[in-house]
Write a protein that holds these residues in place. Structure first.
Motif, mmCIF file in Angstrom:
data_model
loop_
_atom_site.group_PDB
_atom_site.id
_atom_site.type_symbol
_atom_site.label_atom_id
_atom_site.label_comp_id
_atom_site.label_asym_id
_atom_site.label_seq_id
_atom_site.Cartn_x
_atom_site.Cartn_y
_atom_site.Cartn_z
ATOM 1 N N ASP A 128 0.821 -1.211 0.000
ATOM 2 C CA ASP A 128 0.000 0.000 0.000
ATOM 3 C C ASP A 128 0.856 1.263 0.000
ATOM 4 O OD1 ASP A 128 -3.008 0.955 0.821
ATOM 5 O OD2 ASP A 128 -1.464 2.303 1.555
ATOM 6 N N PRO A 129 0.480 2.240 -0.856
ATOM 7 C CA PRO A 129 1.303 3.446 -0.959
ATOM 8 C C PRO A 129 1.589 4.094 0.393
ATOM 9 C CG PRO A 129 -0.410 3.475 -2.625
ATOM 10 C CD PRO A 129 -0.654 2.262 -1.775
ATOM 11 N N SER A 130 0.599 4.159 1.246
ATOM 12 C CA SER A 130 0.812 4.913 2.491
ATOM 13 C C SER A 130 0.974 4.046 3.724
ATOM 14 C CB SER A 130 -0.366 5.863 2.717
ATOM 15 O OG SER A 130 -0.566 6.667 1.604
ATOM 16 N N TYR A 131 0.495 2.815 3.672
ATOM 17 C CA TYR A 131 0.457 2.016 4.899
ATOM 18 C C TYR A 131 1.100 0.640 4.700
ATOM 19 C CZ TYR A 131 -3.062 5.604 5.266
ATOM 20 O OH TYR A 131 -3.688 6.811 5.221
ATOM 21 N N ARG B 253 -4.196 11.322 8.974
ATOM 22 C CA ARG B 253 -2.845 11.742 8.588
ATOM 23 C C ARG B 253 -2.828 13.052 7.802
ATOM 24 N NH1 ARG B 253 0.637 6.831 6.265
ATOM 25 N NH2 ARG B 253 2.198 8.477 6.271
ATOM 26 N N ALA C 249 0.936 6.876 -6.988
ATOM 27 C CA ALA C 249 0.328 5.530 -6.936
ATOM 28 C C ALA C 249 -1.066 5.556 -6.320
ATOM 29 C CB ALA C 249 1.223 4.597 -6.122
ATOM 30 N N TRP C 250 -1.567 6.703 -5.999
ATOM 31 C CA TRP C 250 -2.863 6.761 -5.311
ATOM 32 C C TRP C 250 -4.010 6.384 -6.238
ATOM 33 C CZ3 TRP C 250 -4.014 10.953 -1.119
ATOM 34 C CH2 TRP C 250 -3.116 10.802 -0.070
ATOM 35 N N TRP D 18 -6.488 8.418 3.689
ATOM 36 C CA TRP D 18 -5.620 9.493 4.193
ATOM 37 C C TRP D 18 -6.368 10.358 5.204
ATOM 38 C CZ3 TRP D 18 -0.615 9.838 3.911
ATOM 39 C CH2 TRP D 18 0.041 11.052 4.110
ATOM 40 N N ASP E 235 4.080 9.212 -2.194
ATOM 41 C CA ASP E 235 3.571 8.123 -3.030
ATOM 42 C C ASP E 235 2.318 8.522 -3.804
ATOM 43 O OD1 ASP E 235 1.934 8.363 -0.906
ATOM 44 O OD2 ASP E 235 2.436 6.457 0.016
#
Lengths: 311, 445
Positions: free
Chosen positions: A146-149, B277, B263-264, B272, B260
């Motif tokens: 996962d991009p953020s996690y 965050r 890539a979302w 998010w 990143d």
């Protein structure tokens, strides 16, 4: 008198024809044909018809109202993105198949050397990636990447590394999709190679040992020649399936970032279904056909040749 | 066993039945007006489909139409695949929910709806230019704008973080129940806020991927500079000053997005916000609705409001859904009658309420329903979501290019790809040349 002779001939030929028909029906090839007929009809309906329909679609203009011949293909040849997709598809398929074959070969040897009692458990466990539908297992991988996690990044952070943009950076994204494909497909090679290993006569190894052959020489001069056909078939089969892969790339990166992980199937979907240009999407997906046909002819001819040599 | 039915008795029964059928007086049956199959979009919001079912079933009972409803999800593009298949087979549903670009993509297969759309506009107020651009071709309405699924993707800010990190009180800019006081809410102010939030450890969460949320936001920045890759006439205008300015601004801004962001996907910005965050995302209130359930302390701090103003205007991304009628439908009059019913104020209000304020009717008189005023916490958080004072222009990325070209630009996410390429070090001119070459490829008919 002549009439009588003709009538005799007719009387004789009728039962002969009947018995000829019966003989034909009793022939093994005829029976085999009729038994295979339902499958042939199913393939015609689900494979041949869509394939020919795709060819038909690929010859239409964008609004699907005009026949344009091969214009869609010539248009694609001029597109930079198309050639990038060709390169990526080749990179994806060739590297994934190479590593699947390599890992499958190595692990098959390990499993082959496990005593028979415990071997079944290992075989079952090692097959797990292959029996989970890839769309589902890729979802789990997506959470890991996962991009953020990303769970991987969390682990890397514990050791003071990262974070790595697994799906955000072009090179890492390519690595990730290839890695998942290898993880998913290696068990298929493993099981095929394991079956092939088990069919190599033990006497050959004994003879090689008597001749003083090293471990490497036994692999090179005994195992590999005995497994050549199965290696060729598995590589061919896997190349076809990997080239046509859709679900892993679509679920993990959807072709991104900036198109750097698109393969034929995902790009065809993007153009045809999401972009509403079905003829162009069909043309992209058909481009796989000559590449795969070339691979198939090349490999199958080699197998056939070796089969003839052996007989 | 001997059968009780003989040939003679069967013939006798058939003859009697036929005579009775011909001789019997006409009785209006339960489904005298025929049948109708409808393919609706399957709503994200749990329970929102129920409101639609109730409205349709009530109408069907009144009009004596037998209806079947399918709720088709957009996950995995299942709705797009169904649209393509039905158009090819010329069979399937009578009425279908078409996403943004699809009325134009299938314009040849849709029934013109001027006869219902013009009276609806008179009754419900005008529709915005984006709805006309997407729903009309050559003077013909191809479809009716749908309440269900239509959305504005404006900022959803964290009140506390924006105040603390950027010094901006979003409630003061967009007070509930009042006109916006957002003159100071400019692109420059946004850029400064993005930098402050980034430095403060809660970056604004805007994606740069290929999915709609990313593309919509990128398009709004470009529109704010009046920067278009293709103009309304179909001329390529990639190498123009407004495009250069828009790209430069977008790249400056993107430096303050999460690393990143390329890539979302459409779920990333929701996560998010809900995870706490980020200080802001660009989304309809679905992310806030999820936060209300999963992270109430985050939801209490969310405020949905308008876009900042750029040098050439204030543009907010708007993605309408449409209801269209396939021209192979066997019951076009009933289908039109249903679309009129679905476009009534009472129906729209029910749908908006059932979706917790997510759904957005496109008619001018339908932007002040009490759902948006009352939803919370915090109360009034959705008041400015439907653009009640028209203080921003509702726009779609790649407009005003001819819709079939714009559809390709949008789907191929050319705007976000340009930003990512330039952001990752490609020179501006190289990026523009790449974009121009891509857009050239979309000109084929």
């Amino acid at each position: 008198m002549v009439d009588a002779v003709i009538s005799d001939v007719r009387e004789l030929s009728a039962p002969r024809r009947k018995s000829g028909m019966r003989r034909m029906l009793q022939r093994k090839s005829t029976i085999a044909f009729f038994m295979a007929l339902p499958l042939l009809l199913l393939i015609s309906l689900l494979v041949l018809y869509p394939a020919f329909y795709a060819v038909h679609l690929a010859t239409l203009n964008k609004s699907m109202q005009r026949f344009v011949g091969l214009s869609n293909f010539t248009f694609l040849f001029k597109r930079e993105t198309f050639w990038m997709v060709v390169r990526q598809s080749c990179l994806f398929a060739l590297s994934a198949v190479f590593f699947k074959a390599l890992i499958g070969f190595i692990v098959a040897h390990f499993v082959h050397n496990i005593p028979a009692k415990g071997q079944r458990k290992w075989r079952g466990m090692l097959l797990i990636p292959w029996v989970i539908p890839p769309a589902m297992s890729t979802l789990a991988w997506l959470w890991l990447f996962d991009p953020s996690y990303s769970a991987f990044n969390w682990i890397l952070a514990l050791f003071g590394f990262g974070p790595v943009a697994w799906t955000g950076d072009a090179y890492w994204a390519r690595f990730s999709v290839i890695l998942i494909n290898v993880w998913y497909g290696a068990p298929f090679f493993l099981i095929m190679y394991l079956a092939a290993l088990k069919s190599v006569p033990e006497q050959l190894y004994e003879a090689a040992a008597i001749d003083g052959a090293s471990w490497w020489q036994r692999i090179w001069y005994v195992t590999l020649p005995m497994m050549r056909n199965i290696i060729a078939i598995t590589v061919l089969f896997s190349t076809i399936v990997t080239f046509a892969n859709f679900d892993i790339v679509q679920v993990l990166t959807a072709g991104g970032p900036i198109d750097k992980t698109h393969v034929f199937a995902t790009w065809a979907f993007r153009l045809g279904i999401q972009g509403g240009d079905i003829p162009l999407g069909a043309s992209v997906s058909l481009f796989m056909f000559p590449i795969l046909a070339f691979c198939a002819i090349f490999i199958l001819r080699d197998i056939h040749r070796r089969g003839n040599e052996a007989s | 066993m001997h059968s009780a039915i003989t040939r003679r008795s069967a013939l006798k029964t058939a003859a009697l039945a036929t005579t009775a059928l011909i001789a019997a007086p006409y009785v209006r049956g339960a489904h005298a007006a025929g049948s109708l199959a409808i393919g609706f979009w399957d709503h994200w919001v749990p329970g929102a489909n129920e409101a639609t079912k109730t409205i349709v079933n009530t109408w069907a009972e009144k009009e004596k139409v037998q209806v079947t409803m399918d709720f088709i999800p957009s996950q995995g593009d299942k709705n797009l695949i169904t649209i393509a298949a039905e158009a090819q087979a010329r069979s399937g549903h009578d009425v279908f929910a078409f996403p943004t670009w699809y009325p134009h993509a299938y314009s040849d297969s849709l029934v013109p709806l001027n006869d219902i759309m013009e009276p609806l506009i008179k009754q419900n107020g005008a529709v915005n230019d984006t709805v006309s651009y997407l729903g009309r071709a050559d003077g013909k309405w191809l479809a009716v704008p749908a309440t269900i699924g239509s959305q504005i993707k404006g900022p959803c800010s964290r009140i506390d973080l924006m105040k603390k990190l950027a010094g901006i009180d979003v409630q003061a800019l967009y007070p509930a129940g009042e006109k916006p006081k957002a003159d100071s809410w400019t692109f420059d102010a946004f850029l400064k806020a993005a930098e402050a939030c980034f430095k403060g450890g809660s970056p604004i969460g805007i994606g740069l991927g290929g999915t709609t949320d990313s593309v919509d936001t990128a398009g709004a920045w470009f529109n704010g500079f009046d920067a278009h890759l293709v103009n309304a006439k179909g001329d390529i205008t990639v190498k123009s000053d407004p495009v250069r300015q828009a790209l430069e601004f977008s790249v400056k801004l993107a430096k303050f997005f999460p690393a990143d962001a390329p890539a979302w996907d459409d779920a990333s910005n929701n996560k998010w916000l809900v995870s706490g965050r980020g200080a802001m995302i660009m989304n309809p209130p679905s992310a806030w609705a999820v936060a209300k359930r999963d992270a109430p302390q985050v939801a209490e701090q969310c405020w949905t409001h308008g876009f900042p103003i750029g040098p050439k205007g204030r543009f907010a991304p708007f993605l309408p859904y449409f209801w269209g009628i396939w021209n192979f439908s066997k019951n076009i009059p009933a289908a039109k009658s249903l679309l009129v019913e679905l476009s009534q104020q009472a129906s729209a209000e029910k749908m908006v309420a059932a979706s917790g304020g997510y759904d957005l009717p496109s008619f001018a008189n339908f932007t002040t329903f009490k759902t948006w005023a009352e939803e919370g916490p915090p109360k009034g958080t959705l008041y400015h979501y439907p653009n009640p004072y028209n203080h921003q222009t509702l726009s779609v990325t790649a407009a005003p290019a001819p819709p079939k070209i714009a559809h390709q630009i949008y789907t191929q996410a050319i705007h976000t790809k340009m930003i990512v390429r330039h952001l990752q070090g490609e020179t501006m001119e190289k990026t523009l040349a790449w974009a121009e070459s891509e857009v050239e490829g979309f000109m084929r008919t």
